[in-house]
Design a protein around this motif. Structure first.
Motif, short mmCIF file in Angstrom:
data_model
loop_
_atom_site.label_atom_id
_atom_site.label_comp_id
_atom_site.label_asym_id
_atom_site.label_seq_id
_atom_site.Cartn_x
_atom_site.Cartn_y
_atom_site.Cartn_z
N LEU A 103 0.82 -1.21 0.00
CA LEU A 103 0.00 0.00 0.00
C LEU A 103 0.85 1.26 0.00
O LEU A 103 0.53 2.23 -0.69
N LEU A 104 1.95 1.27 0.74
CA LEU A 104 2.84 2.42 0.71
C LEU A 104 3.43 2.61 -0.68
O LEU A 104 3.55 3.75 -1.17
N THR A 105 3.78 1.52 -1.33
CA THR A 105 4.32 1.59 -2.69
C THR A 105 3.29 2.14 -3.65
O THR A 105 3.58 3.00 -4.49
N ARG A 106 2.06 1.68 -3.52
CA ARG A 106 0.99 2.17 -4.40
C ARG A 106 0.71 3.64 -4.16
O ARG A 106 0.46 4.40 -5.10
N ILE A 107 0.73 4.07 -2.91
CA ILE A 107 0.50 5.48 -2.61
C ILE A 107 1.63 6.33 -3.19
O ILE A 107 1.38 7.41 -3.74
N ALA A 108 2.85 5.85 -3.10
CA ALA A 108 3.97 6.56 -3.72
C ALA A 108 3.77 6.66 -5.23
O ALA A 108 4.03 7.71 -5.84
N ALA A 109 3.32 5.59 -5.85
CA ALA A 109 3.07 5.60 -7.30
C ALA A 109 1.94 6.57 -7.65
O ALA A 109 2.02 7.27 -8.67
N LEU A 110 0.91 6.62 -6.82
CA LEU A 110 -0.17 7.58 -7.06
C LEU A 110 0.35 9.01 -7.02
O LEU A 110 0.01 9.84 -7.87
N ALA A 111 1.19 9.30 -6.03
CA ALA A 111 1.76 10.64 -5.92
C ALA A 111 2.64 10.95 -7.13
O ALA A 111 2.56 12.04 -7.70
N ALA A 112 3.44 9.99 -7.54
CA ALA A 112 4.34 10.20 -8.68
C ALA A 112 3.58 10.42 -9.98
O ALA A 112 4.03 11.16 -10.85
N SER A 113 2.40 9.82 -10.08
CA SER A 113 1.62 9.96 -11.31
C SER A 113 0.60 11.10 -11.23
O SER A 113 -0.20 11.27 -12.15
N ASP A 114 0.63 11.87 -10.14
CA ASP A 114 -0.26 13.02 -9.96
C ASP A 114 -1.73 12.59 -10.01
O ASP A 114 -2.56 13.24 -10.63
N ALA A 115 -2.02 11.50 -9.32
CA ALA A 115 -3.37 10.93 -9.32
C ALA A 115 -4.36 11.84 -8.59
O ALA A 115 -4.00 12.53 -7.64
N PRO A 116 -5.62 11.80 -8.99
CA PRO A 116 -6.66 12.60 -8.33
C PRO A 116 -7.10 11.93 -7.02
O PRO A 116 -6.80 10.76 -6.77
#
Length: 112
Positions: free
Chosen positions: A32-45
Motif C-alpha cells: 500500500l505504501l508503494t501504491r501510494i507513492a506511485a499515485l503521488a508520482a503519477s499526480d493521481a486525483p
C-alpha cells in the motif's frame, strides 16, 4: 462492444488489482505504501487514493507513515506533486472518515 457488466471499467480495475496482489510478494503495508507513492508520482486525483486509504489504515499504516512516503519521494517527483498528493490524501481521508461515520450511524439506527 458489448459488456457483461454495468461497470466494465471498475471490473477491469478490480481484476488488474487482483492479478497484481496475486503476483506481488510485498507485505500488505509495504504494498500500500508503494501504491501510494506511485499515485503521488503519477499526480493521481483524490478518487484514486480513496481505494487505497481504507486498506492502508486497516493494514495498520499511520498518517505519519504516509507523510514519510511523501518525504521520501519528494526529491524524485518534486514539490508540486508531493503537495498535490498531500491534499489528495487529505481529501480521501475525509471521505473515508465520512463513510465510516455513516456506517456507524446506520448500525446504531438498525440496533435501536
Amino acid at each position: 462492444m458489448s459488456t457483461a457488466s454495468d461497470t466494465p471499467v471498475l471490473d477491469t480495475l478490480l481484476a488488474m488489482t487482483g492479478d497484481s496482489l496475486e503476483r506481488c510478494g510485498l507485505a500488505p503495508d509495504m504494498l500500500l505504501l508503494t501504491r501510494i507513492a506511485a499515485l503521488a508520482a503519477s499526480d493521481a486525483p483524490p478518487i484514486s487514493y480513496i481505494a487505497h486509504i481504507d486498506p492502508a489504515l486497516q493494514a495498520g499504516l499511520t498518517a505519519e507513515q504516509l507523510q514519510d512516503v511523501l518525504v521520501a519521494i519528494a526529491p524524485i517527483v518534486g514539490t508540486a506533486r508531493v503537495m498535490t498528493a498531500a491534499g489528495n490524501i487529505t481529501a480521501a481521508l475525509g471521505v473515508a472518515i465520512a463513510v465510516a461515520e455513516a456506517e456507524a450511524e446506520a448500525q446504531i439506527d438498525a440496533q435501536g
